[in-house]
Write an enzyme that holds these catalytic residues in place. Structure first.
Site, mmCIF file in Angstrom:
data_model
loop_
_atom_site.group_PDB
_atom_site.id
_atom_site.type_symbol
_atom_site.label_atom_id
_atom_site.label_comp_id
_atom_site.label_asym_id
_atom_site.label_seq_id
_atom_site.Cartn_x
_atom_site.Cartn_y
_atom_site.Cartn_z
ATOM 1 N N ALA A 1 33.766 34.226 47.358
ATOM 2 C CA ALA A 1 34.108 32.994 46.687
ATOM 3 C C ALA A 1 34.553 33.227 45.331
ATOM 4 C CB ALA A 1 33.369 31.993 46.761
ATOM 5 N N GLU A 2 35.966 33.877 45.284
ATOM 6 C CA GLU A 2 36.405 34.399 43.871
ATOM 7 C C GLU A 2 36.523 33.443 42.783
ATOM 8 O OE1 GLU A 2 37.582 35.101 46.883
ATOM 9 O OE2 GLU A 2 37.433 37.445 46.888
ATOM 10 N N GLN B 1 37.397 42.591 45.029
ATOM 11 C CA GLN B 1 37.304 43.624 46.147
ATOM 12 C C GLN B 1 38.787 44.320 46.173
ATOM 13 O OE1 GLN B 1 36.087 42.860 50.389
ATOM 14 N NE2 GLN B 1 34.263 43.832 49.433
ATOM 15 N N ALA C 1 42.543 43.698 43.974
ATOM 16 C CA ALA C 1 43.189 42.758 42.913
ATOM 17 C C ALA C 1 43.848 41.510 43.487
ATOM 18 C CB ALA C 1 44.042 43.756 42.089
ATOM 19 N N HIS D 1 47.043 44.020 50.061
ATOM 20 C CA HIS D 1 46.054 44.994 49.419
ATOM 21 C C HIS D 1 46.841 46.098 48.539
ATOM 22 C CE1 HIS D 1 43.922 43.308 52.942
ATOM 23 N NE2 HIS D 1 42.759 43.672 52.297
#
Ligand SMILES: Cc1ncc(C[n+]2csc(CCOP(=O)(O)OP(=O)(O)O)c2C)c(N)n1
Lengths: 363, 324
Positions: free
Chosen positions: B59-60, B82, B84, B127
């Site tokens: 849950a950013e 985890q 950017a 990613h």
């Protein structure tokens, strides 16, 4: 009103406490009434939001806290600011964007907080303060301080990702946060039935693994009682609670709102549920407020509002040079935290304990 | 001094900060028991315990928001994204909560957000991104982009001590590809100071992150052709060391900006505009940018290589600008 659970004596509230609740509710109403007048006189830049109808929630819930506890309010919670000791003059200065307002003209209306009173500044983004409230609670737990955070949000805000993330996070980490959902049935023009298929917003709590309850948001004693119990639970290390406070918004979303979407009879119905009228009636019926006391309170409030307004109006607008300053913290942050006092023990005494108990546990 | 990888230098910086200051704690996904997706915090939970190495739910918004909440309480959280790329899920918290808090309220938000970013790992559109420009464009944030192990540790320690929100961009490609000497113990690399990595009189090359290494290779090649390139590693993008940029342009008269992020709206545009506004009299040629193509980062190695700047394309730009 006069159910057993809302009985003042059962809540341990004496006459002075009850008058304190009423005073803060009335003060909120009177200040906001004045702000509306100033708004229509063109003295308030930008939008004008008030918490008419929300006073029982703001005042009732905030009154359940100890001095060292923390609050993350939303835009209808002026009463919570007042309970914690924010000055009416600061409120006026803030709405008038004056240089000596809490945000010194950098932000307006209810977008302010106060560090020395443990009030997180609200930002516009609905529910954005819920995750921050979790972090405030997390810091307390890490430091062994028995402090609780009260986090307010609306029925509209309850649909946002941040609200879900924060409540789930608080549950997962057993944080001492009490989530107070101010269900005034509308998010701007959107009725709560359109907000979600869930009929009781409090049911959401089951999905996060903690208790959720519904309370009458027009009844200050009901809100106080529910908040008090939840705060005590949190302080015992038993984790978060969601309290859905149901009530009706008494004015438009903001003063610019034509309210064309409200169903017929809404205003009359909301008026009949005015939390201040309800509470006055409750007190009068039980001889807990004399006529003389009531008129004294009103006179005191009127004088305070006049004085605060005059004080704010006499204060200067910000210097244009100020616009470019203070984007960054110059490195004296040490003086600017919601600090713990020197020892965690003192915190616990401040919070009403003996100092011997442990801080809140973290599973 | 010890020789270590860029990744080990980040770990060393975190460990140093946590040993020195009990207010420092880490929060992120899978960082505790597991040690993090890239193992930056491997073993930390054993030394510091679960309250200082917090394994958070996925849950950013809650992670960054709660770090902000702890920061205003006087803690010094370091958040690990985890990858950017997932910071988009926390965007409100970063740009509207953390960044604006001091200006609006005088509240300081000493939070560091570690941003494992960048391409070259064949990891595709979600990613690999370089999104530093979003944050450079947000007043109230500091943005740092270390290129060497020494700076990786030094900028991290400076960021943790800073009372402002700091976006710490750590390049995934450099994690295990770059080794270097790292001073022992506590030291800071000052935020807002560039470093001249190579001196040269013909042309200034401004860059940061992974591209510093490619630029140095290109400069080495150019030197073989008689072109002396001054390579300036910006290290911090906000605040940016504009004095160093102006001083270098004054020496060489020509400016080339290289970054891995896509070109349009990138930090290179800001640097070019600054040079045009402030260094016009020194200029002896157009300000040139080499950057990635304006697309999402493609997954296929062939496509990603075509997308990214390389030693070849940087060297070609050097030659062309030198000849101008
Ligand atoms: C994230 C976000 N989206 C949209 C808005 C615009 N907006 C301001 S208040 C509001 C309705 C809020 O409703 P609710 O949460 O029920 O609180 P209420 O105003 O009814 O007390 C909206 C849509 C906002 N402030 N934040």
């Amino acid at each position: 009103m006069a159910t057993e659970t809302t009985d003042a004596a059962r809540l341990g509230l004496g006459r002075a406490d009850l008058h304190g609740l009423l005073y803060h509710m009335k003060l909120q109403r009177a200040l906001e009434d004045r702000i509306i007048k100033l708004y229509y006189q063109g003295k308030i830049p930008g939008a004008c939001y008030t918490g008419w109808g929300h006073e029982a929630i703001a005042v009732g819930a905030a009154s359940a806290l100890g001095d060292r506890d923390l609050v993350a309010p939303m835009h209808r919670d002026l009463g919570a600011f007042l309970v914690r000791g924010v000055e009416p003059r600061e409120y006026f200065a803030q709405f008038m964007d004056r240089a000596d307002s809490p945000t010194r003209g950098r932000d307006g209306n209810m977008h302010f907080g106060k560090m020395s009173k443990g009030i997180l500044p609200f930002i516009s983004h609905m529910a954005a303060s819920l995750p921050v409230a979790c972090g405030m609670a997390m810091a307390c737990v890490m430091r062994g301080e028995a402090r609780v955070v009260l986090s307010f949000f609306g029925d509209g805000a309850s649909s946002t990702g941040p609200a879900h993330e924060a409540m789930n996070f608080a549950g997962a980490l057993d944080l001492p946060v009490v989530f107070v959902l101010e269900n005034n049935q509308f998010a701007y023009s959107t009725p709560v039935q359109r907000q979600t298929r869930v009929r009781n917003l409090a049911d959401r709590a089951a999905g996060y693994g903690f208790p959720g309850e519904i309370t009458d948001g027009s009844d200050v004693l009901a809100v106080y009682g529910a908040a008090k119990a939840a705060v005590e639970r949190a302080r015992r290390g038993e984790g978060p609670t969601l309290i859905e406070c149901r009530m009706m918004r008494m004015r438009g979303h903001s003063e610019a709102d034509d309210m064309s979407y409200l169903p017929p009879g809404w205003k009359e119905h909301a008026q009949a549920q005015d939390p201040i009228d309800c509470f006055v009636r409750y007190l009068r019926e039980r001889d807990l407020l004399s006529e003389a006391e009531a008129s004294q309170m009103d006179a005191r409030i009127e004088a305070e509002v006049d004085e605060a307004q005059a004080g704010a109006e006499a204060s200067p607008h910000p210097d244009p040079e100020e616009a470019a300053r203070d984007v960054y913290c110059p490195g004296d942050g040490e003086t600017r935290w919601l600090r713990r006092s020197d020892s965690a023990r003192a915190e616990r005494v401040d919070a009403g304990g003996t100092g011997e108990e442990e801080g809140i546990r973290w599973r | 001094m010890a020789v270590m990888t860029y990744l080990e230098a980040i770990s060393a910086g975190l460990r140093e900060a946590m040993r020195r200051d009990e207010r420092v704690f880490l929060i992120g996904e899978d960082i505790g028991v597991f040690g993090g997706a890239f193992k930056v915090t491997k073993g930390f939970i054993d030394e510091f315990g679960p309250q200082r190495v917090v394994d958070a739910p996925l849950a950013e918004t809650a992670i960054v928001g709660s770090a902000i909440g702890a920061a205003v309480m006087g803690m010094r959280p370091v958040v690990e994204m985890q990858f950017a790329d997932f910071v988009t899920d926390a965007f409100t918290q970063v740009v509207n909560m953390a960044a604006k808090f001091h200006y609006r309220n005088d509240w300081c938000v000493p939070v560091v957000i570690r941003m494992p970013y960048g391409g070259g790992l064949r990891a595709g559109p979600y990613h690999s991104s370089c999104m530093e420009a979003w944050f450079v464009h947000t007043p109230g944030l500091k943005v740092v982009t270390p290129a060497t192990p020494e700076d990786a540790k030094g900028l991290l320690l400076a960021g943790i001590r800073d009372d402002n929100p700091v976006m710490y961009f750590e390049h995934k490609h450099l994690y295990r590809h770059v080794r270097g000497e790292v001073p022992d113990g506590y030291y800071e690399t000052p935020i807002g100071e560039a470093a001249v990595r190579r001196q040269g009189s013909h042309l200034s090359l401004f860059t940061y992150g992974w591209m510093v290494h490619l630029a140095l290779q290109a400069a080495h090649r150019a030197a073989g052709e008689g072109i002396e390139v001054e390579v300036v590693d910006l290290r911090s993008l906000a605040p940016m060391d504009k004095e160093a940029i102006a001083a270098s342009v004054a020496r060489t008269g020509k400016a080339l900006v290289v970054h891995e992020a896509t070109k349009t709206g990138g930090v290179g545009g800001e640097i070019a505009a600054f040079i045009a506004e402030e260094c016009f009299e020194s200029l002896d040629g157009p300000v040139v940018r080499v950057a990635s193509v304006d697309t999402p980062v493609p997954h296929s190695p062939v496509l990603e290589d075509a997308f990214l700047p390389g030693v070849e394309s940087i060297a070609a730009a050097i030659r062309k600008l030198a000849a101008y």
